[in-house]
Design an enzyme around this catalytic site. Structure first.
Site, mmCIF file in Angstrom:
data_model
loop_
_atom_site.group_PDB
_atom_site.id
_atom_site.type_symbol
_atom_site.label_atom_id
_atom_site.label_comp_id
_atom_site.label_asym_id
_atom_site.label_seq_id
_atom_site.Cartn_x
_atom_site.Cartn_y
_atom_site.Cartn_z
ATOM 1 N N TRP A 32 -10.409 -8.706 3.043
ATOM 2 C CA TRP A 32 -11.193 -9.090 1.867
ATOM 3 C C TRP A 32 -11.236 -10.607 1.705
ATOM 4 C CZ3 TRP A 32 -8.058 -4.752 2.047
ATOM 5 C CH2 TRP A 32 -8.626 -3.530 1.660
ATOM 6 N N ARG A 36 0.826 -1.207 0.000
ATOM 7 C CA ARG A 36 0.000 0.000 0.000
ATOM 8 C C ARG A 36 0.870 1.271 0.000
ATOM 9 N NH1 ARG A 36 -4.269 2.957 3.648
ATOM 10 N NH2 ARG A 36 -5.768 3.434 2.023
ATOM 11 N N HIS A 73 0.463 4.116 -2.760
ATOM 12 C CA HIS A 73 0.106 5.510 -2.435
ATOM 13 C C HIS A 73 1.231 6.484 -2.770
ATOM 14 C CE1 HIS A 73 -3.722 5.288 0.223
ATOM 15 N NE2 HIS A 73 -3.770 4.441 -0.766
ATOM 16 N N HIS A 89 -6.267 -5.948 -3.412
ATOM 17 C CA HIS A 89 -7.072 -6.105 -2.191
ATOM 18 C C HIS A 89 -7.207 -7.565 -1.770
ATOM 19 C CE1 HIS A 89 -8.915 -1.807 -2.224
ATOM 20 N NE2 HIS A 89 -7.664 -1.842 -1.814
HETATM 21 FE FE1 CCH Z 1 -6.404 -0.226 -1.385
HETATM 22 N N1 CCH Z 1 -7.311 0.237 0.366
HETATM 23 N N2 CCH Z 1 -7.681 0.972 -2.386
HETATM 24 N N3 CCH Z 1 -5.393 -0.583 -3.084
HETATM 25 N N4 CCH Z 1 -5.078 -1.329 -0.330
HETATM 26 C C1 CCH Z 1 -7.001 -0.228 1.614
HETATM 27 C C2 CCH Z 1 -6.035 -1.144 1.920
HETATM 28 C C3 CCH Z 1 -5.157 -1.672 0.989
HETATM 29 C C4 CCH Z 1 -8.735 1.654 -1.853
HETATM 30 C C5 CCH Z 1 -9.024 1.803 -0.501
HETATM 31 C C6 CCH Z 1 -8.368 1.115 0.500
HETATM 32 C C7 CCH Z 1 -5.701 -0.097 -4.320
HETATM 33 C C8 CCH Z 1 -6.868 0.572 -4.668
HETATM 34 C C9 CCH Z 1 -7.769 1.081 -3.748
HETATM 35 C C10 CCH Z 1 -4.017 -2.016 -0.870
HETATM 36 C C11 CCH Z 1 -3.543 -1.923 -2.173
HETATM 37 C C12 CCH Z 1 -4.187 -1.228 -3.175
HETATM 38 C C13 CCH Z 1 -7.869 0.380 2.574
HETATM 39 C C14 CCH Z 1 -7.814 0.147 4.064
HETATM 40 C C15 CCH Z 1 -8.717 1.197 1.888
HETATM 41 C C16 CCH Z 1 -9.842 2.045 2.471
HETATM 42 C C17 CCH Z 1 -6.767 1.052 4.723
HETATM 43 C C18 CCH Z 1 -6.690 0.816 6.219
HETATM 44 O O1 CCH Z 1 -7.710 1.018 6.894
HETATM 45 O O2 CCH Z 1 -5.615 0.417 6.701
HETATM 46 C C19 CCH Z 1 -9.538 2.206 -2.907
HETATM 47 C C20 CCH Z 1 -10.801 3.029 -2.732
HETATM 48 C C21 CCH Z 1 -8.953 1.855 -4.081
HETATM 49 C C22 CCH Z 1 -9.479 2.180 -5.420
HETATM 50 O O3 CCH Z 1 -9.153 1.568 -6.384
HETATM 51 C C23 CCH Z 1 -4.631 -0.402 -5.232
HETATM 52 C C24 CCH Z 1 -4.600 0.020 -6.696
HETATM 53 C C25 CCH Z 1 -3.679 -1.092 -4.515
HETATM 54 C C26 CCH Z 1 -2.347 -1.637 -4.950
HETATM 55 C C27 CCH Z 1 -2.059 -1.950 -6.186
HETATM 56 C C28 CCH Z 1 -3.439 -2.886 0.135
HETATM 57 C C29 CCH Z 1 -2.296 -3.873 -0.060
HETATM 58 C C30 CCH Z 1 -4.171 -2.666 1.308
HETATM 59 C C31 CCH Z 1 -3.980 -3.353 2.661
HETATM 60 C C32 CCH Z 1 -3.117 -2.490 3.556
HETATM 61 C C33 CCH Z 1 -2.900 -3.071 4.929
HETATM 62 O O4 CCH Z 1 -2.440 -2.309 5.787
HETATM 63 O O5 CCH Z 1 -3.158 -4.248 5.172
#
Ligand code: CCH
Length: 286
Positions: free
Chosen positions: A178, A34, A38, A162
């Site tokens: 998820w 993530r 970002h 996700h």
């Molecule tokens: Fe995402 N993401 N993401 N995401 N994401 C969150 C967590 C992860 C969105 C929203 C969220 C991508 C696209 C999107 C990861 C990778 C990717 C969370 C929870 C939200 C909300 C954050 C928390 O509470 O800690 C949205 C909206 C989009 C729209 O498309 C993309 C693209 C990627 C990478 C290629 C990953 C990995 C996580 C898990 C992080 C963790 O701390 O476990």
């Protein structure tokens, strides 16, 4: 210490730090993925601003964006590596950590090239609001990802990340994972999206998400409104179905699109050297 340019030494140390028994599901991998996303996902093709070059998240303007809440954990995990391999830039370290984490968690090999600098050009600082909001729908996803130059197919492939990690109520307000095995890269996210029934749920904090209780799972699984928007839109849904059926195709497309993501805003010459960073002009160094 390692010799400057010894990226294999850095890769080894990233792989070794993923195992974090006290943290989340026992791995730093998801939050590192993530962080890489970002750091790059602020890119705007029209103004050529944002992107992974510069590692702007070290500064309050970008790091303090509520969309980046929780990513300090990822940066803290990496800090000892930055000290040990002090020749690597943060911008390279963050993107490399994401790439290595994906591979180590069973995902595809992501091709990664070095050369990003930690130079921040004030005039190119991305404004807040460039990262997606999970409470929205398909139009919002297109607005965010078309700005970076991604297609519908690429949006769906990227969303497959996700399959990793979880939402934290104290970071985004959403809550839960998820899939059942959130530290194993796979296409389960797409398979569950299609095969399960998802019920809307309003959490105690007022945040709305979708949930499914799986008897095999220890906890309720979740989807964001943006995740399920992929099922409601015919063009996105096509790719969800493709990736749910064909894991190899998903891995192949994901590897390509993740590489594209971490290269946004970077131009290279035929030797792979970055040609569009100018360390002499304005801005500031870390
Ligand atoms: Fe995402 N993401 N993401 N995401 N994401 C969150 C967590 C992860 C969105 C929203 C969220 C991508 C696209 C999107 C990861 C990778 C990717 C969370 C929870 C939200 C909300 C954050 C928390 O509470 O800690 C949205 C909206 C989009 C729209 O498309 C993309 C693209 C990627 C990478 C290629 C990953 C990995 C996580 C898990 C992080 C963790 O701390 O476990």
């Amino acid at each position: 210490m390692s010799s400057p340019g010894d990226y294999d030494a850095v890769r080894k140390d990233i792989a070794a730090l993923l195992h974090q028994p006290e943290y989340d599901d026992g791995s730093a991998g998801p939050v590192l993925v993530r962080l890489a996303w970002h750091s790059a996902g602020t890119y705007d093709a029209e103004t050529d601003t944002g992107g992974s070059n510069g590692a702007g998240m070290r500064y309050e303007a970008e790091g303090g964006d509520p969309a980046n809440a929780g990513l300090q954990h990822a940066r803290v995990f990496l800090e000892p590596l930055k000290e040990k391999h002090n020749w690597i830039t943060y911008a390279d370290l963050w993107t490399l950590a994401g790439a290595v984490a994906i591979k180590e968690m069973g995902g595809p090999e992501i091709s990664w090239l070095p050369g990003r600098t930690d130079y921040v050009d004030d005039s190119k600082l991305p404004p807040r609001g460039r990262l997606p909001d999970g409470a929205q729908g398909a139009d919002h996803l297109r607005w965010i990802f078309y700005r970076m130059g991604f297609s519908d197919q690429e949006i769906v492939a990227l969303s497959g990340a996700h399959n990793l990690g979880r939402c934290h109520a104290d970071r985004s307000g959403f809550d839960g994972a998820w899939v059942n095995a959130p530290t194993r890269f796979s296409n389960t996210y797409f398979r569950l999206m299609i095969s399960r029934s998802w019920k809307e749920k309003t959490l105690d904090n007022g945040v709305r998400q979708f949930v499914h209780y799986d008897e095999d799972a220890e906890e309720e699984l979740m989807m964001l409104p943006t995740d399920l928007a992929l099922m409601a839109d015919p063009s996105f849904k096509h790719w969800v179905q493709v990736y749910a059926k064909d894991k190899d195709k998903f891995f192949e497309d994901f590897a390509k699109v993740f590489t594209k993501l971490i290269e946004l805003g970077i131009t290279r010459d035929e030797k792979g050297q970055i040609t569009n960073t100018d360390n002499e002009k304005g801005g500031y160094h870390s």
